[in-house]
Design an enzyme around this catalytic site. Structure first.
Site, short mmCIF file in Angstrom:
data_model
loop_
_atom_site.label_atom_id
_atom_site.label_comp_id
_atom_site.label_asym_id
_atom_site.label_seq_id
_atom_site.Cartn_x
_atom_site.Cartn_y
_atom_site.Cartn_z
N ASP A 199 0.83 -1.22 0.00
CA ASP A 199 0.00 0.00 0.00
C ASP A 199 0.85 1.26 0.00
O ASP A 199 0.69 2.14 -0.85
CB ASP A 199 -0.90 0.05 1.25
CG ASP A 199 -2.14 -0.83 1.11
OD1 ASP A 199 -2.40 -1.31 -0.02
OD2 ASP A 199 -2.82 -1.03 2.12
N ARG A 240 -0.09 5.83 16.75
CA ARG A 240 -0.37 6.81 15.69
C ARG A 240 0.02 8.24 16.05
O ARG A 240 0.60 8.94 15.24
CB ARG A 240 -1.84 6.74 15.25
CG ARG A 240 -2.23 5.39 14.63
CD ARG A 240 -1.30 4.98 13.52
NE ARG A 240 -1.72 3.80 12.78
CZ ARG A 240 -1.18 2.59 12.88
NH1 ARG A 240 -0.19 2.37 13.73
NH2 ARG A 240 -1.60 1.58 12.14
N SER A 254 -4.71 -8.41 7.95
CA SER A 254 -4.15 -7.07 8.07
C SER A 254 -3.59 -6.96 9.48
O SER A 254 -4.30 -7.20 10.46
CB SER A 254 -5.24 -6.04 7.83
OG SER A 254 -4.83 -4.79 8.35
N1 ARG Z 1 -9.07 -1.82 15.51
C1 ARG Z 1 -7.82 -1.46 16.11
C2 ARG Z 1 -7.78 0.03 16.36
O1 ARG Z 1 -8.55 0.74 15.82
C3 ARG Z 1 -6.65 -1.97 15.31
C4 ARG Z 1 -6.32 -1.24 14.08
C5 ARG Z 1 -5.24 -1.93 13.36
N2 ARG Z 1 -4.78 -1.17 12.26
C6 ARG Z 1 -4.48 -1.68 11.08
N3 ARG Z 1 -4.08 -0.84 10.17
N4 ARG Z 1 -4.57 -2.96 10.80
O2 ARG Z 1 -6.97 0.49 17.12
#
Ligand code: ARG
Length: 418
Positions: free
Chosen positions: A15, A96, A177
């Site tokens: 990606d 993040r 993922s």
């Molecule tokens: N659902 C979780 C969150 O919102 C995990 C997100 C995982 N991110 C990803 N790009 N696979 O914190």
């Protein structure tokens, strides 16, 4: 004329590799890639850097964010016992804002007016990146190629990559993922999209199958100083090293797996699997020490603060004034949070089996049912009289007024539920 620049959050995956080309072609920008090491599994950081340059980035910076992640982010998550919906220790939500901070620093350093990320339009991570970036520098402009391009399926994306000379991994890629860091690992997609399907064993890499975990329990003493773990089994270590060591121990005993339905900020319920061996073990130990040390009203009030903290961070509000104020509350509660908690790991479980602290509010004389009891039993009578006085007056009044019986029976007043 020199082109304008964009700083891209780069992972090395397909990606974000396509993002590099897309930003060049469709937006006419020079791309500076930033790779953050937050403790995720990777194939080597130098190969990732080379990949970014091969895809056309004019520069690629690899930043080791692990110690900062532990000391400035995970310490605060632990102080707040952060668990979204009482289950998920916020793994991705915590990394993040840190990555965003480095993206903004990168933009300032390279004179870029754009920042780009490779998130889809369906998840929480786009919100976290963009909120964080805009709170740190509201003048920056954000691009999200994956949200704007029309490559809906994996085969379409692979075809686009091949047409644009981006190497596509030869090995059959995982159907899942994944996002991971020191605090744990998130696994989504594939067969997991059926909430009835049991997660296959092969989704886990940080935790072993509890069935094949050691047949003997393992004890770990976690020492906290002002809320922060400082030593394991008496050996002083930095917080980063504590987390790394506990990931090994707890993971080997198969502890830290989560399988849940989660409410995303964008309104979607999703099935999420996680493994958070050190994160969950540390929150377990930290809570146990708080139970011993925090005064009752503070402990109870803190539960609602913790939930607000987790919601704020889950929703991308790391740099918000609300989150800062909640941090201040938590920090105040951690001043006397020093002591030792003994954890026992065994076959997928982690139990607290001992706790001690110089600031312990546990008073044996008050608690014991044995000799040495110094609790004033007689005082309880008057306490209950006054504590029940108000509702007793109410109950007497209702009876005097001949109120109908259902006013005394909540279940009858509501009626049958179905
Ligand atoms: N659902 C979780 C969150 O919102 C995990 C997100 C995982 N991110 C990803 N790009 N696979 O914190």
């Amino acid at each position: 004329m020199a082109k304008e620049k964009v700083v891209l959050a780069y992972s090395g995956g397909l990606d974000t590799s396509c993002c590099i080309k897309w930003l060049q072609e469709k937006h006419g920008l020079d791309v500076v890639a930033v790779v953050g090491d937050v403790g995720q599994e990777h194939e080597g950081l130098e190969p990732i850097r080379q990949k970014a340059l091969a895809a056309g980035a004019i520069a690629c910076e690899v930043v080791d964010m692990r110690r900062q992640f532990a000391d400035e982010y995970l310490t605060k998550a632990l102080a707040a016992n952060a668990m979204y919906e009482n289950k998920y220790p916020l793994v991705s939500a915590l990394s993040r804002p840190l990555i965003s901070k480095h993206l903004v620093d990168g933009a300032h350093k390279h004179g870029a007016s754009f920042i780009a990320h490779g998130c889809t339009g369906k998840g929480n991570d786009q919100v976290r990146f963009e909120s964080s970036i805009l709170m740190l520098d509201p003048s920056l402009k954000i691009l999200a190629p994956v949200r704007e391009w029309d490559l809906r399926t994996r085969p379409e994306e692979i075809e686009w990559a091949q047409e644009h000379g981006i190497p596509v991994p030869a090995t059959k890629e995982s159907p899942y993922s994944i996002d991971d860091n020191l605090w744990g690992r998130a696994i989504e997609c594939g067969v997991l999209e059926d909430p009835w399907a049991e997660p296959p064993e092969d989704i886990y890499t940080m935790t072993s199958d509890p069935r094949s975990a050691p047949d003997e329990p393992e004890y770990v003493d976690v020492e906290f100083v002002r809320g922060i773990p400082k030593s394991l089994n008496g050996k002083a270590q930095g917080f980063l090293e504590v987390i790394e060591a506990l990931n090994q121990v707890a993971g080997a005993h198969g502890f830290g797996r989560i399988d849940m339905i989660e409410n995303r900020l964008v309104g979607v319920k999703s099935r999420e699997c996680y493994e958070c061996p050190a994160g969950l073990a540390l929150v377990t130990a930290h809570r146990a020490l708080e139970d011993l040390v925090l005064e009752r009203e503070v402990l109870h009030y803190k539960l609602s603060i913790e939930q607000s903290w987790a919601n704020a961070v889950y929703n991308g509000q790391w740099f918000s004034p609300l989150k800062e104020a909640l941090d201040a509350f938590c920090a105040s509660t951690q001043r006397c949070l020093s002591g030792v908690v003994r954890l026992k790991f065994y076959k997928g479980g982690c139990t607290v089996v001992g706790r001690k602290s110089p600031y312990s509010l546990y008073d044996h004389g008050l608690a014991t049912y044995d000799v040495g009891d110094c609790f004033d039993h007689g005082a309880a009578k008057g306490f209950i009289e006054l504590q029940t006085l108000s509702t007793k007056v109410w109950a007497e009044n209702r009876r005097e007024q001949g109120a109908p019986a259902e006013l005394f029976d909540a279940q009858r007043a509501v009626g049958p539920l179905a």
